[in-house]
Design a protein around this motif. Sequence first.
Motif: not given
Length: 281
Positions: A40-54, A240-247, A264-270
């Motif tokens: 997908a021509k993505l860097t680890i930094d770009e994936v981290s920024g989009a997913t909020r995973v360090r 407080i840290d949250l993960i929402l499976g169906n945000a 969105e329905t079905g969206q996972v949010e951290r």
Amino acid sequence: MGNSPDGKAPDDANPPEDVNSPEEERPSIGRTLQQARIAAKLTIDEVSGATRVRIPIVHAIEQDDFSRCGGDVYARGHIRMIAQKVGLDAEPLIERFDAEHGGRPAPTPAAPLFEAERIRPERRRPNWTAAMVAAIVAVAGFVGFTAFSGGDGDGKTKPVAEGPKPEKTNVKPSATKTADPKPDPSDSAIAAAPRDKVTVKLSATDDKSWISAKAHNGKLLFDGLLLKGDSKTFQDDDQIDLILGNAGAIDLFVNGKKVEDEFETGQVERLSYTKGDPEVG
């Protein structure tokens, strides 16, 4: 037995086929995510920024090291968000992770914790209003008694003829009591959220949702299913840290204020929240 035209024995000319099954040749979870990211021509930094995973956690997951995720619950959430970002179907990867790590654990009931949260705002406090009314009634009675008993004197008691005015307070206890402010029942669980803590309330309004909540020190507060119509409240000193499976099914309140993000329905949010929020972590 004769030789083949090129001088090799028949067994050497036709080596046995590879017995490895497609399952054994299939790349690992981390390798699959890494290959998809590169494609997908993505860097680890770009994936981290989009997913909020360090960044260190994304790098560790691509090396099949899930120890930095903070537990299997967070590892599943990280895998799901990274897979969605790099264009993969997350479900086969989640199923494979569960198979390799002993399966998904049963949801942890957290009734005692939330009973404590519900009871906390209901603790009785000294009724200063009632005490004040009683004091006013006592003073009014004393003044009225003094005025009445001194009415036969030489007139020096006339200044206390104003005694009947405070005596009117005898008919006002009910009006004074009704002035006692009460919290808005719609947000009673967090309307009086203390400023020195972070308070988060989750309400499943449209559908059920799997949620996970974690305190600032890493303690798991809740990991389970929030059914439609149910609410949960969490409180911590710092974060407080949250993960929402169906945000999309969740109404989120932070420190007494509704978070207006369009999930969105079905969206996972951290998400992470502190005392200075609401701001998406």
